[in-house]
Design a protein around this motif. Sequence first.
Motif, short mmCIF file in Angstrom:
data_model
loop_
_atom_site.label_atom_id
_atom_site.label_comp_id
_atom_site.label_asym_id
_atom_site.label_seq_id
_atom_site.Cartn_x
_atom_site.Cartn_y
_atom_site.Cartn_z
N LYS A 164 -28.47 90.08 50.46
CA LYS A 164 -28.40 89.22 51.65
C LYS A 164 -27.35 88.14 51.44
O LYS A 164 -26.95 87.83 50.33
N GLY A 165 -26.94 87.58 52.57
CA GLY A 165 -25.95 86.51 52.51
C GLY A 165 -25.83 85.82 53.85
O GLY A 165 -26.35 86.27 54.88
N ALA A 166 -25.14 84.69 53.83
CA ALA A 166 -24.87 83.92 55.04
C ALA A 166 -23.47 83.34 54.90
O ALA A 166 -23.23 82.48 54.06
N ILE A 167 -22.57 83.84 55.70
CA ILE A 167 -21.19 83.36 55.67
C ILE A 167 -21.07 82.20 56.64
O ILE A 167 -21.40 82.33 57.82
N GLU A 168 -20.64 81.08 56.10
CA GLU A 168 -20.56 79.87 56.91
C GLU A 168 -19.25 79.85 57.69
O GLU A 168 -18.16 79.85 57.11
N LEU A 169 -19.39 79.83 59.02
CA LEU A 169 -18.22 79.72 59.88
C LEU A 169 -17.85 78.25 59.99
O LEU A 169 -18.74 77.38 60.00
N LEU A 170 -16.58 77.97 60.04
CA LEU A 170 -16.16 76.57 60.12
C LEU A 170 -16.65 75.96 61.43
O LEU A 170 -16.71 76.63 62.46
N PRO A 171 -17.00 74.68 61.40
CA PRO A 171 -17.66 74.06 62.56
C PRO A 171 -16.80 73.98 63.81
O PRO A 171 -17.34 73.99 64.91
N ASP A 172 -15.51 73.91 63.68
CA ASP A 172 -14.66 73.79 64.85
C ASP A 172 -14.43 75.17 65.46
O ASP A 172 -13.67 75.97 64.94
N SER A 173 -15.11 75.46 66.56
CA SER A 173 -15.03 76.79 67.16
C SER A 173 -13.62 77.12 67.66
O SER A 173 -13.30 78.28 67.89
N ARG A 174 -12.77 76.13 67.81
CA ARG A 174 -11.39 76.41 68.24
C ARG A 174 -10.57 76.99 67.11
O ARG A 174 -9.50 77.52 67.33
N ARG A 175 -11.06 76.89 65.87
CA ARG A 175 -10.30 77.37 64.72
C ARG A 175 -10.53 78.85 64.44
O ARG A 175 -9.94 79.40 63.53
N HIS A 176 -11.42 79.49 65.15
CA HIS A 176 -11.61 80.92 64.92
C HIS A 176 -11.86 81.63 66.24
O HIS A 176 -12.23 81.03 67.23
N ASN A 177 -11.60 82.91 66.22
CA ASN A 177 -11.88 83.72 67.40
C ASN A 177 -12.66 84.97 67.01
O ASN A 177 -12.45 86.04 67.54
N ILE A 178 -13.58 84.82 66.06
CA ILE A 178 -14.45 85.92 65.67
C ILE A 178 -15.35 86.26 66.85
O ILE A 178 -16.05 85.40 67.37
N GLU A 179 -15.30 87.51 67.25
CA GLU A 179 -16.09 87.96 68.40
C GLU A 179 -17.36 88.71 67.99
O GLU A 179 -18.36 88.67 68.68
N ALA A 180 -17.25 89.46 66.89
CA ALA A 180 -18.36 90.34 66.50
C ALA A 180 -18.30 90.61 65.00
O ALA A 180 -17.31 90.29 64.35
N ALA A 181 -19.37 91.21 64.51
CA ALA A 181 -19.43 91.61 63.11
C ALA A 181 -20.13 92.96 63.02
O ALA A 181 -21.06 93.24 63.77
N THR A 182 -19.65 93.79 62.09
CA THR A 182 -20.24 95.10 61.85
C THR A 182 -20.71 95.19 60.41
O THR A 182 -19.95 94.89 59.49
N LEU A 183 -21.96 95.57 60.22
CA LEU A 183 -22.53 95.79 58.90
C LEU A 183 -22.74 97.29 58.74
O LEU A 183 -23.43 97.91 59.54
N SER A 184 -22.13 97.87 57.71
CA SER A 184 -22.25 99.31 57.44
C SER A 184 -22.86 99.52 56.07
O SER A 184 -22.50 98.83 55.11
N LEU A 185 -23.75 100.48 55.98
CA LEU A 185 -24.43 100.81 54.72
C LEU A 185 -24.53 102.31 54.58
O LEU A 185 -24.91 103.01 55.52
N THR A 186 -24.20 102.81 53.40
CA THR A 186 -24.50 104.19 53.01
C THR A 186 -25.28 104.10 51.71
O THR A 186 -24.87 103.41 50.78
N TYR A 187 -26.43 104.79 51.65
CA TYR A 187 -27.34 104.67 50.51
C TYR A 187 -27.82 106.05 50.06
O TYR A 187 -28.26 106.86 50.88
N TRP A 188 -27.67 106.30 48.77
CA TRP A 188 -28.17 107.51 48.13
C TRP A 188 -29.30 107.11 47.19
O TRP A 188 -29.04 106.52 46.14
N PRO A 189 -30.56 107.40 47.49
CA PRO A 189 -31.64 107.11 46.53
C PRO A 189 -31.41 107.86 45.21
O PRO A 189 -31.76 107.37 44.15
N ASN A 190 -30.81 109.05 45.31
CA ASN A 190 -30.45 109.82 44.12
C ASN A 190 -29.01 110.32 44.32
O ASN A 190 -28.78 111.24 45.11
N ARG A 191 -28.06 109.73 43.61
CA ARG A 191 -26.65 110.05 43.82
C ARG A 191 -26.28 111.46 43.38
O ARG A 191 -25.20 111.94 43.69
N ASP A 192 -27.17 112.13 42.66
CA ASP A 192 -26.89 113.51 42.26
C ASP A 192 -27.06 114.49 43.42
O ASP A 192 -26.58 115.62 43.35
#
Length: 184
Positions: free
Chosen positions: A142-170
């Motif tokens: 887990k994590g929390a990325i802190e966006l800078l407080p001045d909303s005029r300094r960024h134009n982040i619209e969205a975020a995508t989290l992708s995960l691929t998980y193998w319980p057994n990589r064999d």
Amino acid sequence: MAIAELNAATMGIQAGVNFSLRLVETDSPGNMGKSSAILRRQLEYRLVLPLFDAERSAYRWSLTVHRHGDGAADQYTGGEVVAQGNLNPPELATPASKRQTALAVPKLPKKPDYQASSTTPTLNIRTVTSADARTLQIKDIKGAIELLPDSRRHNIEAATLSLTYWPNRDILDAYAELTLMDHQ
């Protein structure tokens, strides 16, 4: 892809990504001991990997932010990976890894729009006992990325989290995959 998503649901994988506003109390020297509150904008994420075994399991994940100019909503063609991790993933192209590879190089802002020091995730392994007295390990990321407080300094619209998980990589074809998106 549908089978990989079904595998994720069947195994009990949990994942989430969201933009949030947090009210944080601060103690500043100029306030003569009085605390004040400020709003912090954050991009929070969490991954929960059940049936985890450090000797057998494998995963790869990434958190990508999309800014104005990275394409149309829900079909972004560009983005900046701001956090990622892996543990011995097999050399197997999955739908999520193909999407990540296909992203165009992002146009980064002239000034930073998030705290670079906040991109490192917290990793934790917990042991739980099942109803039949077996012990199982669960990995939390887990994590929390802190966006800078001045909303005029960024134009982040969205975020995508992708995960691929193998319980057994064999077993290469026995993987679970999730891709989640949140809009600001």
